[in-house]
Design a protein around this motif. Structure first.
Motif, PDB file in Angstrom:
ATOM      1  N   TYR A  32       1.107  -0.989  -0.248  1.00 47.77           N
ATOM      2  CA  TYR A  32      -0.076  -0.617  -0.425  1.00 47.77           C
ATOM      3  C   TYR A  32       0.583   1.213  -0.273  1.00 47.77           C
ATOM      4  CZ  TYR A  32      -3.796  -3.255   1.265  1.00 47.77           C
ATOM      5  OH  TYR A  32      -4.140  -4.497   1.299  1.00 47.77           O
ATOM      6  N   TYR A  36       0.977  11.842   1.276  1.00 45.41           N
ATOM      7  CA  TYR A  36       0.242  12.991   2.145  1.00 45.41           C
ATOM      8  C   TYR A  36       1.002  14.661   1.918  1.00 45.41           C
ATOM      9  CZ  TYR A  36      -1.768   9.235   5.375  1.00 45.41           C
ATOM     10  OH  TYR A  36      -2.159   8.744   5.933  1.00 45.41           O
ATOM     11  N   GLN A  38       1.005  17.757   3.708  1.00 44.44           N
ATOM     12  CA  GLN A  38       1.718  18.478   4.136  1.00 44.44           C
ATOM     13  C   GLN A  38       2.252  20.062   4.472  1.00 44.44           C
ATOM     14  OE1 GLN A  38       4.440  17.143   7.710  1.00 44.44           O
ATOM     15  NE2 GLN A  38       3.199  17.549   9.482  1.00 44.44           N
ATOM     16  N   ARG A  41       2.788  24.195   9.541  1.00 41.03           N
ATOM     17  CA  ARG A  41       1.654  24.083  10.547  1.00 41.03           C
ATOM     18  C   ARG A  41       0.732  22.779  10.338  1.00 41.03           C
ATOM     19  NH1 ARG A  41       5.022  26.911  14.111  1.00 41.03           N
ATOM     20  NH2 ARG A  41       6.034  28.398  13.606  1.00 41.03           N
ATOM     21  N   LYS A  42       0.799  22.086   9.940  1.00 41.77           N
ATOM     22  CA  LYS A  42      -0.229  21.208   9.856  1.00 41.77           C
ATOM     23  C   LYS A  42      -0.166  20.316  10.185  1.00 41.77           C
ATOM     24  CE  LYS A  42      -3.488  25.299   8.993  1.00 41.77           C
ATOM     25  NZ  LYS A  42      -4.891  25.631   9.899  1.00 41.77           N
ATOM     26  N   GLY A  43      -0.837  18.762  10.116  1.00 37.68           N
ATOM     27  CA  GLY A  43      -0.707  17.853  10.164  1.00 37.68           C
ATOM     28  C   GLY A  43      -0.733  17.042   9.058  1.00 37.68           C
ATOM     29  N   PRO A  44      -0.084  15.943   8.536  1.00 34.31           N
ATOM     30  CA  PRO A  44      -0.337  15.165   7.409  1.00 34.31           C
ATOM     31  C   PRO A  44      -1.613  15.116   6.661  1.00 34.31           C
ATOM     32  CG  PRO A  44       1.430  14.105   8.655  1.00 34.31           C
ATOM     33  CD  PRO A  44       0.370  14.942   9.241  1.00 34.31           C
ATOM     34  N   LEU A  46      -3.926  12.867   3.589  1.00 33.82           N
ATOM     35  CA  LEU A  46      -4.273  12.320   2.114  1.00 33.82           C
ATOM     36  C   LEU A  46      -4.088  12.624   1.428  1.00 33.82           C
ATOM     37  CD1 LEU A  46      -3.430   8.573   2.063  1.00 33.82           C
ATOM     38  CD2 LEU A  46      -5.930   8.588   1.908  1.00 33.82           C
ATOM     39  N   TYR A  49      -3.644   7.762  -2.505  1.00 35.61           N
ATOM     40  CA  TYR A  49      -3.221   5.983  -2.093  1.00 35.61           C
ATOM     41  C   TYR A  49      -3.845   4.837  -2.950  1.00 35.61           C
ATOM     42  CZ  TYR A  49      -4.954   1.770   0.707  1.00 35.61           C
ATOM     43  OH  TYR A  49      -5.309   0.563   1.278  1.00 35.61           O
ATOM     44  N   LEU A  88       4.894  14.574   1.251  1.00 34.89           N
ATOM     45  CA  LEU A  88       5.418  12.790   2.352  1.00 34.89           C
ATOM     46  C   LEU A  88       4.861  11.605   1.118  1.00 34.89           C
ATOM     47  CD1 LEU A  88       4.777  13.922   6.216  1.00 34.89           C
ATOM     48  CD2 LEU A  88       6.838  13.128   5.541  1.00 34.89           C
ATOM     49  N   SER A  92       3.382   0.651   3.568  1.00 28.66           N
ATOM     50  CA  SER A  92       2.992  -0.751   4.450  1.00 28.66           C
ATOM     51  C   SER A  92       2.848  -1.468   3.581  1.00 28.66           C
ATOM     52  CB  SER A  92       1.596  -0.068   5.385  1.00 28.66           C
ATOM     53  OG  SER A  92       0.284   0.038   4.440  1.00 28.66           O
ATOM     54  N   PHE A 100       3.532   2.006   8.889  1.00 27.70           N
ATOM     55  CA  PHE A 100       3.284   2.695   7.767  1.00 27.70           C
ATOM     56  C   PHE A 100       5.124   3.796   8.033  1.00 27.70           C
ATOM     57  CE2 PHE A 100      -1.031   5.167   6.419  1.00 27.70           C
ATOM     58  CZ  PHE A 100      -0.969   4.043   6.538  1.00 27.70           C
ATOM     59  N   PHE A 102       7.267   6.136   6.505  1.00 26.02           N
ATOM     60  CA  PHE A 102       7.418   7.492   5.636  1.00 26.02           C
ATOM     61  C   PHE A 102       8.331   7.908   5.198  1.00 26.02           C
ATOM     62  CE2 PHE A 102       3.397   9.311   6.853  1.00 26.02           C
ATOM     63  CZ  PHE A 102       2.894   8.593   8.002  1.00 26.02           C
ATOM     64  N   GLY A 103       8.779   8.297   4.200  1.00 25.59           N
ATOM     65  CA  GLY A 103      10.078   9.167   3.483  1.00 25.59           C
ATOM     66  C   GLY A 103      10.424  10.533   4.543  1.00 25.59           C
ATOM     67  N   THR A 104      11.573  11.283   4.239  1.00 27.17           N
ATOM     68  CA  THR A 104      11.545  12.682   5.323  1.00 27.17           C
ATOM     69  C   THR A 104      10.523  14.162   4.465  1.00 27.17           C
ATOM     70  OG1 THR A 104      13.326  12.337   3.636  1.00 27.17           O
ATOM     71  CG2 THR A 104      13.135  11.651   5.883  1.00 27.17           C
TER      72      THR A 104
END
Lengths: 112, 115
Positions: A32, A36, A38, A41-44, A46, A49, A88, A92, A100, A102-104
């Motif tokens: 999978y 994402y 981002q 100052r916010k969350g990732p 989606l 997919y 990002l 998985s 999961f 993640f890349g950097t």
């Protein structure tokens, strides 16, 4: 070797350009694949997919997975200043403990 | 549908102090994750809950970090005592289930600065 490698950038492109973002991975158990976005100052959130190999298109975004090369890409067509963010990749698989990985992240700026 | 809620958004503390973060996942999501994201890096999983049980806490520094999800809904993550290297964004995420195909949805995060 890291599980997931991603060029951190930064990447700066003019508005309207086609952007290509890439990740490579080492674990063949990944099935999978996600991208994402981002904002600062916010969350990732989606964006895309996909399961296994192939392409998936959603508007200006295309996700591509090449499992034979262990390589995934995200293409953004007609890039807009609102696309400026960090992208990002994440992946998985059943054989990876369902975590999961993640890349950097790649920082993208689209210049008007 | 309401997203993952986190509070506080920002926290500044001195080293050796304690701090706690709160997370409310998307309604109906059984699996909850806490991640640490250091500037310029991808999120690193600290702990994963399935309902109120711990699935994976292998990367949680247990000498100073603790987390709980007592009723299988809200969760708190605590750091005591904090170190300078704990400065990061702490992200909470949730998913319907624990399987690898389950999409994780993230909150906005809590930005911690340890001085």
């Amino acid at each position: 070797q890291k599980e997931v490698e991603q060029d951190p950038g930064p990447l700066s492109v003019p508005e309207g350009a086609i952007v290509s973002l890439n990740c490579t991975y080492s674990n063949s158990a990944f099935q999978y694949f996600m991208w994402y976005r981002q904002y600062s100052r916010k969350g990732p959130e989606l964006l895309m997919y996909t399961y296994s190999s192939g392409n998936k298109e959603d508007g200006r975004f295309t996700a591509q997975v090449d499992k034979s090369s262990k390589y995934i890409s995200l293409f953004i067509r007609d890039s807009q200043p609102s696309d400026s963010a960090t992208y990002l990749c994440a992946m998985s698989g059943v054989g990876t403990g369902n975590q999961f990985y993640f890349g950097t992240g790649t920082s993208l700026t689209v210049i008007p | 549908e309401a997203g993952v809620a986190q509070s506080p958004r920002y926290k500044i503390i001195e080293k050796r102090q304690s701090v706690a973060f709160w997370c409310n996942p998307i309604s109906g999501h059984a699996t909850l994750y806490w991640y640490q994201q250091i500037l310029g890096q991808g999120p690193k999983l600290l702990i994963q809950f399935q309902n109120n049980g711990v699935v994976d806490d292998s990367q949680l520094p247990k000498d100073r970090f603790s987390a709980e999800r007592l009723k299988g809904v809200d969760s708190t993550l605590k750091i005591q005592p904090a170190k300078l290297e704990d400065s990061a964004v702490y992200l909470c995420a949730s998913s319907l289930g624990a399987g690898s195909k389950n999409i994780q949805y993230f909150g906005a995060g809590t930005r911690l600065s340890v001085l």
